[in-house]
Design an enzyme around this catalytic site. Structure first.
Site, PDB file in Angstrom:
ATOM      1  N   SER A 263       0.945  -1.037  -0.140  1.00 15.21           N
ATOM      2  CA  SER A 263      -0.082   0.024   0.014  1.00 15.21           C
ATOM      3  C   SER A 263       0.963   1.258   0.188  1.00 15.21           C
ATOM      4  CB  SER A 263      -0.911  -0.022   1.183  1.00 15.21           C
ATOM      5  OG  SER A 263       0.117   0.278   2.276  1.00 15.21           O
ATOM      6  N   ASP A 264       0.315   2.419  -0.461  1.00 12.34           N
ATOM      7  CA  ASP A 264       0.751   3.518  -0.354  1.00 12.34           C
ATOM      8  C   ASP A 264       0.744   4.072   1.123  1.00 12.34           C
ATOM      9  OD1 ASP A 264       1.415   6.475  -2.439  1.00 12.34           O
ATOM     10  OD2 ASP A 264       2.524   5.972  -0.667  1.00 12.34           O
ATOM     11  N   TRP A 265       1.722   5.023   1.722  1.00 16.51           N
ATOM     12  CA  TRP A 265       1.699   5.420   2.896  1.00 16.51           C
ATOM     13  C   TRP A 265       0.364   5.534   3.522  1.00 16.51           C
ATOM     14  CZ3 TRP A 265       6.499   7.165   5.573  1.00 16.51           C
ATOM     15  CH2 TRP A 265       6.202   7.321   6.893  1.00 16.51           C
TER      16      TRP A 265
END
Ligand code: GLC
Length: 727
Positions: A263-265
């Site tokens: 996932s992105d942040w």
């Protein structure tokens, strides 16, 4: 095929240890080589020993630091599963190359591949295992700050360069210690936020997504990118990070991606803000079911720790599936055999930022800068020219651009310093700051400008106003810089404007006030030297625009591969008379500078476009021949661009689309005969039923040294393609 070692480790892992592998922590949890709890993990019931079970960390690099953190981690990890070190090595590690949008302007996969390979070698020596790159989001909106990370508006150019970048980062599999795993991002269509506003809603049809946005991700995955990163945005009404259709059906099934999905942040946690998850636990379930393997910094997967004992069979199966992919990645990186991948201070010192790498960055900068105007061939300038360099980017090392975290602006040569080494007379003054102007500075600029043979206006933006979270509604240069340029224009001297930018800009007034305009982008560690070599004629500007530059932000999105509409312009006098056409009443449709445009110093044109097969089957490679003629008495280069257009399709077809290109050097007074092979799939498209097919029927081929093509030829495809193609 899962190895026996991975199967064995997985079989020994407790549920807590498995969940740990799916958590990625930021560097601050390991500040001095020791794991420590400093952040929100206290509220997530994470403890130090759980910390030593985290599967990966982002943002730590440096051979000695990585060695310390890894040694301490392994000393506390029961099964000796090494920690994975990830980082944003986007356009260089210590040697910073021009920003990716500039690398897109190279129209040269060899340059992109080499830049990524150097970034990989340097960062691998610095202990990095995975880079969060290439970013291959297609972008048609300069208001969005992350346009600097893309390679622009064209599906084919983006696809060719995405493949080259993955090849550069990873080399041949299994990875050797000079290469790192590529994580292609952001899946998907993050580059199409409404209004160009960062993190905003993306709402495009699946047909448009597959037609224009999907190809570059597909190319990176076909090049065997080992990871994919989810995007923050919604797509088809569901946030990407929890979107099963996008991740399971399209990414895993259609694109056959079997690697790690990260996932992105905090993107999993943000499923609550999006309003599709009522709790962090629900967010975790959505993401796991969508096929996300690693949770970057939302601690959602850590929720499973609270109910580890009660996990249902399906969740346990999904967790095992994710952990297996993470362990396989570590095995592919050779970490089980050598958790340190041969890092040492000696190797790092020999590789990181060495002169060969810097020289490659300088060449890349020369090949990415775009000469947008050169009235009366003002450039190149003779070394005896009295130059007065004025502007906020004249004497700054802030030329690296966003996502250059390991580079050093302080060590980056300034434009004035580089020019003084090549020209006998260079006076300089800031004239104004990026966003501030004072009367005294203006007066000084005017005074020294009067002594000039040529004024070089060094204009543009700081890196901080480009990249993530820097969307802008106004894409002109700051008013203060335009005021300075107007003042300089009153001096009656020839003006060369340099534009340091991470995005296409409205340069309408800059163009009107300047004799020459050189788009430098954020040119990287050796940008100042490259600018000097181009201005002095030691090298030729090799860049061509990977994105259209609008006349005004009101035209956005403006891009070359648009559709006809039912009332297209006729591009003749009738357009002005006919009210009912797809046009504006206050501006023309066409951009100030079109996709593919850029000037050189020689005088090159294309001649004699021919198609080898006026008729061919849908499975045949099409061969296009064209002559590239240099009538100047100096050597030159250009980018030959081949565009295709299908006259009648089941869905609308772009007025033209790039299907082939080649950067070509042509010696003085010489002609190069070029053949470009067009693969059949370049002519296919997604039909109404979203099936990718190549139609029989009439097509046009157009050739040019920009998207404003000058030559045309026709061909016909007969018959239908064999079913086994385009599986
Ligand atoms: C950022 C970016 C992503 C980057 C990640 C780790 O928010 O969206 O591109 O790789 O976080 O720094």
């Amino acid at each position: 095929m899962t190895s026996a070692r991975v199967t064995d480790i997985l079989g020994q892992m407790t549920t807590e240890e498995k969940i740990g592998q799916l958590n990625q922590l930021s560097a601050d949890f390991f500040p001095d080589g020791q794991a420590v709890i400093t952040g929100p993990m206290k509220t997530q019931h994470m403890t130090l020993d759980t910390l030593y079970q985290a599967g990966s960390v982002l943002g730590i690099s440096g051979a000695e630091r990585v060695r310390k953190v890894q040694a301490d981690y392994l000393a506390h990890n029961r099964l000796q599963v090494p920690l994975l070190f990830m980082a944003d090595v986007v356009h260089g590690y210590r040697t910073i190359f021009p920003i990716p949008l500039a690398l897109g302007a190279s129209f040269d996969p060899a340059i992109v591949r080499h830049a990524s390979a150097i970034a990989a070698k340097e960062s691998a020596a610095g202990g990095v295992h995975v880079t969060f790159a290439p970013m291959v989001d297609l972008v048609r909106d300069p208001r969005w700050g992350r346009v600097m990370e893309s390679t622009g508006e064209d599906p084919y150019l983006n696809s060719v360069l995405a493949e080259a970048s993955v090849q550069g980062f990873q080399g041949a599999l299994p990875l050797d210690n000079d290469h790192i795993a590529a994580c292609v991002k952001h899946f998907a269509a993050y580059g199409a936020p409404e209004g160009g506003r960062e993190y905003n809603t993306v709402d495009i049809s699946e047909w448009r997504f597959k037609e224009q946005y999907l190809p570059s991700y597909a190319a990176a995955i076909k090049a065997q990118a080992l990871l994919v990163m989810t995007s923050f945005n919604t797509l088809f009404g569901v946030p990407a990070t929890g979107n099963q259709h996008l991740m399971r059906d399209i990414l895993r099934e259609e694109l056959q991606f079997n690697g790690v999905l990260i996932s992105d942040w905090d993107a999993i946690g943000e499923l609550m803000q999006h309003g599709v998850a009522g709790s962090l636990t629900e967010a975790a379930d959505l993401a796991l079911q969508a096929g996300v393997d690693i949770d970057m910094m939302s601690f959602a997967f850590a929720q499973y720790l609270k109910r580890a004992a009660r996990l249902d069979a399906q969740t346990q199966t999904l967790i095992d599936e994710a952990v297996r992919r993470v362990l396989e990645l570590k095995e592919t990186l050779g970490l089980f055999d050598d958790p340190y991948r041969g890092i040492s201070a000696k190797r790092e010192a020999a590789v990181v930022g060495n002169q060969d790498n810097m020289a490659a960055a300088e060449l890349a900068a020369e090949q990415t800068m775009v000469l947008l105007k050169n009235r009366n061939q003002l450039l190149p300038l003779d070394s005896a020219t009295k130059i007065v360099l004025i502007g906020p980017t004249s004497d700054t090392g802030d030329l690296l651009g966003s996502w250059s975290w390991q580079g050093s602006s302080a060590e980056t040569e300034t434009i004035v310093h580089a020019m003084a080494a090549s020209f006998s007379s260079v006076e300089s003054a800031p004239g104004c700051d990026y966003h501030a102007l004072n009367f005294k500075a203006l007066e000084t600029a005017e005074k020294i400008g009067r002594n000039a043979d040529v004024i070089v206006a060094a204009l543009g933006f700081p890196s901080a106003e480009s990249g993530e979270a820097t969307s802008m509604t106004n894409i002109q240069l700051p008013a203060e810089q335009l005021r300075l340029l107007r003042k300089l224009a009153t001096l009656g001297k020839p003006i060369v404007s340099l534009v340091v930018t991470g995005r296409p800009l409205d340069l309408t007034e800059v163009d009107a006030l300047s004799d020459s305009v050189l788009l430098t982008w954020f040119p990287g560690s050796r940008g100042a030297q490259a600018i000097t070599r181009i201005i002095s004629g030691a090298s030729e500007p090799g860049g061509r625009l990977p994105m259209s530059f609008p006349r005004t932000v009101g035209q956005v999105p403006v891009y070359y591969n648009h559709y006809h509409t039912g009332r297209p312009l006729n591009h003749n006098a009738s357009d002005a008379e006919n009210k009912y056409l797809s046009k504006y009443i206050d501006e023309t449709n066409d951009p100030l500078y079109p996709f593919g445009f850029g000037l050189g110093y020689a005088d090159i044109e294309l001649k004699d476009l021919t198609i080898q097969q006026p008729q061919l089957s849908p499975n045949e490679t099409l061969y296009v021949h064209v002559k590239v003629v240099n009538s100047a008495d100096i050597d030159g280069q250009t980018v030959v661009q081949i565009y295709g257009h299908q006259l009648v399709g089941e869905t609308v077809r772009p007025v033209k689309q790039l299907i082939g290109f080649k950067k070509v050097a042509v010696a003085a007074k010489q002609t190069v005969e070029l053949t470009i092979a067009i693969q059949p799939e370049q002519l296919g498209y997604y039909h109404r039923d979203l099936a990718f097919k190549i139609d029989s029927g009439k097509y046009e081929i157009m050739a040019g040294t920009s998207s404003q093509t000058t030559l045309q030829a026709d061909f016909t495809i007969v018959g239908t393609e064999k079913e086994d193609d385009h599986a």
